[in-house]
Enzyme design. Sequence first.
Site, PDB file in Angstrom:
ATOM      1  N   LYS A  93     -39.627  14.918 -12.907  1.00 23.97           N
ATOM      2  CA  LYS A  93     -39.349  15.559 -11.980  1.00 23.97           C
ATOM      3  C   LYS A  93     -38.161  15.024 -11.336  1.00 23.97           C
ATOM      4  CE  LYS A  93     -42.589  16.305  -8.875  1.00 23.97           C
ATOM      5  NZ  LYS A  93     -41.837  17.634  -8.634  1.00 23.97           N
ATOM      6  N   GLY A  94     -37.637  15.665 -10.448  1.00 22.15           N
ATOM      7  CA  GLY A  94     -36.223  15.488  -9.708  1.00 22.15           C
ATOM      8  C   GLY A  94     -35.215  16.061  -9.966  1.00 22.15           C
TER       9      GLY A  94
ATOM     10  N   GLY B 214     -38.621  22.609  -4.833  1.00 17.15           N
ATOM     11  CA  GLY B 214     -38.057  23.343  -5.945  1.00 17.15           C
ATOM     12  C   GLY B 214     -38.662  24.789  -5.873  1.00 17.15           C
TER      13      GLY B 214
ATOM     14  N   ALA C 136     -42.809  20.928 -11.697  1.00 18.39           N
ATOM     15  CA  ALA C 136     -42.218  19.852 -12.543  1.00 18.39           C
ATOM     16  C   ALA C 136     -41.171  20.306 -13.271  1.00 18.39           C
ATOM     17  CB  ALA C 136     -43.306  19.381 -13.445  1.00 18.39           C
TER      18      ALA C 136
ATOM     19  N   ASP D 275     -46.934  20.646  -6.623  1.00 22.87           N
ATOM     20  CA  ASP D 275     -45.530  20.586  -6.696  1.00 22.87           C
ATOM     21  C   ASP D 275     -45.279  21.124  -8.148  1.00 22.87           C
ATOM     22  OD1 ASP D 275     -42.914  19.808  -6.335  1.00 22.87           O
ATOM     23  OD2 ASP D 275     -43.295  17.654  -6.147  1.00 22.87           O
TER      24      ASP D 275
ATOM     25  N   GLU E  11     -41.213  12.969  -3.316  1.00 24.17           N
ATOM     26  CA  GLU E  11     -42.122  13.771  -3.937  1.00 24.17           C
ATOM     27  C   GLU E  11     -43.238  12.712  -4.689  1.00 24.17           C
ATOM     28  OE1 GLU E  11     -39.921  17.681  -5.798  1.00 24.17           O
ATOM     29  OE2 GLU E  11     -39.818  15.795  -6.931  1.00 24.17           O
TER      30      GLU E  11
END
Length: 262
Positions: A102-103, A34, A91, A89, A111
């Site tokens: 997430k995603g 991301g 969010a 990572d 992830e």
Amino acid sequence: MTGELSPIDKAKFVAAKRAAEFVEDGMRVGLGTGSTAAWLVRCLGEMVREDGLRIRGVPTSTRTGQLAREAGIEVITLDEARWLDVTIDGADEFDSDLNLIKGGGGALLQEKIVATASDQMVVIADAGKEVGTLGAFALPVEVIPFGASCTRTLIEETLVSMDVLGRQVSLRMNGDAPFMTDEGNHILDLHLKRIGNVRQLSLVLNQIPGVVENGLFIDICDTVVIGYGDGRVEVRDINEGTVEKGRLDFVESDNLFSDLAD
């Protein structure tokens, strides 16, 4: 260059810069996917090139892997790493308990696997990602293509008995074709508006045949680093119950971050 960034990109940058301090020489590091995680990869790449930092990175998507290699980070697979010291990572949303959605970038399966194979998960985010209750951001659910319409129907029927405000389900598209994950799966986005019981919803969704994984990250995140557009940074540790506040000065760079203001 950073003076040309929008406040939201400045917030992402300072969060990533502060989170890079969690990485030490010799670590095996999970690299998220991301726009915010991309700032981190470039920060770590700078530390590798200029400070001699030695790390091995496990990317959570093919595009993160490519970016890490371009930044000079040694990339290995999770099987090669066996276990990770830390995963950092972004969010799409996080709440006061550091539960996450997430995603949004379509990499939720890798992830989640990488994050749970780590001693520590650090989330980097701008202040706008914090919410009182998860659900305003659509919840991604990865499903296999076979029987995807049946899986969608089962999800829609299941949502009727869940504590959510909305029940709209949409297939994520990439132009005229369904979006495909790195594993060749589809993503259904659940527009729930508010999720009353995240644990129950996560458990029930993953019991539906055809569902591979959902984008609720529960009891996985240990620390969140929140960036603000004026350079302020806040670090919250859910395990220690501590909150650290500081500020990072912007340092001009010719081209390190010039392609990441997205």
